[in-house]
Design an enzyme around this catalytic site. Structure first.
Site, short mmCIF file in Angstrom:
data_model
loop_
_atom_site.label_atom_id
_atom_site.label_comp_id
_atom_site.label_asym_id
_atom_site.label_seq_id
_atom_site.Cartn_x
_atom_site.Cartn_y
_atom_site.Cartn_z
NE ARG A 281 48.16 40.23 42.68
CZ ARG A 281 48.57 41.43 41.84
NH1 ARG A 281 49.03 42.36 42.36
NH2 ARG A 281 48.21 40.85 40.25
NE ARG B 23 45.85 32.32 38.53
CZ ARG B 23 45.52 33.74 38.66
NH1 ARG B 23 46.09 34.14 38.20
NH2 ARG B 23 45.06 33.76 39.91
N1 CP Z 1 44.29 38.93 41.97
C1 CP Z 1 44.63 38.16 41.48
O1 CP Z 1 43.91 36.46 41.12
O2 CP Z 1 45.97 38.19 40.56
P1 CP Z 1 47.27 37.84 40.23
O3 CP Z 1 46.50 37.28 39.16
O4 CP Z 1 48.21 38.33 40.56
O5 CP Z 1 47.50 35.99 41.47
#
Ligand code: CP
Length: 288
Positions: free
Chosen positions: A30, A80
């Protein structure tokens, strides 16, 4: 930005000529794709670093990677990583904006903002004053819970962190320190059934086994804290169900609830594109 994210209004070229790089050293569906989508919707070029084939596997530090990407002329970084504080460390070392896309157990600020937007849209008002919102499950491991505690209380909601003592320590009630901008409160509860009828929204969290170091969860976890069809029926009329994803169907939430009429789960995803468009536009147009 929501009409654009929903495909109801045309994309803009506000960030034409700007380039954003996404650097994800932890897996994502996401956040990564929605930052890519958001960048394109506001006219930016978006480059994705494939962390598994990058030179970080040869020992390059996070900051060196970021400095090299900056030297290529990129205008902003979306980062991230598993190290809590990683994005802050990088932000001190580079000239361009760094957006935290999730750092360890610490923070996931854009998730906190998109969840707030999904709730504002659901309740039809900007303020969340007077609402009680439960965040349920593996709260201790959750950067989503930490960022939501900040965003929801800032908008006036009271937050109830709920789960077994091993996953929700009492000290988490101190998560948000009161400031003049924090109107809501945070408290801890260890029983879900006792609060179902008194909350206005419920956010379920994935159990993050990968962050537990093999400790696992109580054997009756699903029975005590899973959002079953029966439990969902005991929520207040109109109380929505949220989940940041990824979902483990049948563990923290039953498939019928995840796909049911109370679910805001896919609305959260659309709100994520809108929030990230706003953040990219705000940061990168300021930096021209
Ligand atoms: N909500 C969220 O951070 O999903 P992902 O880890 O898929 O980015």
């Amino acid at each position: 930005m929501l009409p654009i994210a929903r495909g109801e209004a045309p994309a803009t070229d506000d960030l034409s000529g700007k380039t954003v790089a996404t650097l994800f050293f932890e897996n994502s569906t996401r956040t990564r794709l929605s930052f890519t989508m958001a960048g394109k919707r506001v006219g930016a070029e978006v480059l994705d670093l494939n962390a598994s084939t990058s030179s970080s596997s040869k020992g390059e530090t996070l900051l060196d990677t970021a400095l090299n990407v900056q030297a290529m002329g990129v205008d902003g970084l979306v980062l991230r990583c598993s190290a809590s504080g990683g994005p802050q460390l990088v932000a001190k070392g580079v000239r361009i904006p760094v957006i935290n896309a999730g750092d360890g157990r610490h923070e996931h600020p854009t998730q906190g903002l998109l969840d707030a937007l999904a709730l504002q849209e659901h309740f039809g008002r900007k303020s969340l004053d007077g609402l009680t919102i439960a965040i349920v499950g593996d709260v201790g491991s959750s950067r989503v819970a930490r960022s939501n505690a900040q965003s929801l209380t800032a908008l006036g909601a009271d937050v109830v962190l709920t789960g077994p003592p091993s996953l929700v320590p009492e000290a988490m009630a101190e998560l948000v320190t009161s400031t003049e901008n924090t109107r809501g409160s945070v408290r801890v509860e260890h029983e879900l059934d006792g609060i179902l009828g008194s909350i206005d929204a419920i956010m379920m969290l994935r159990v993050q086994f990968e962050r537990h170091g093999g400790l696992g969860i109580p054997s009756d976890y699903v029975e005590q804290f899973g959002l079953s069809v029966d439990r969902a029926a005991r929520l207040r009329d109109g109380a929505p169900v949220l989940h940041p994803g990824p979902i483990n169907r049948g563990t923290e939430i039953d498939p019928e609830v995840a796909d049911g009429p109370r679910s805001l789960i896919l609305d959260q995803v659309t709100c994520g594109v809108a929030v990230r468009m706003a953040i990219l536009k705000g940061l990168l147009s300021r930096n021209s």
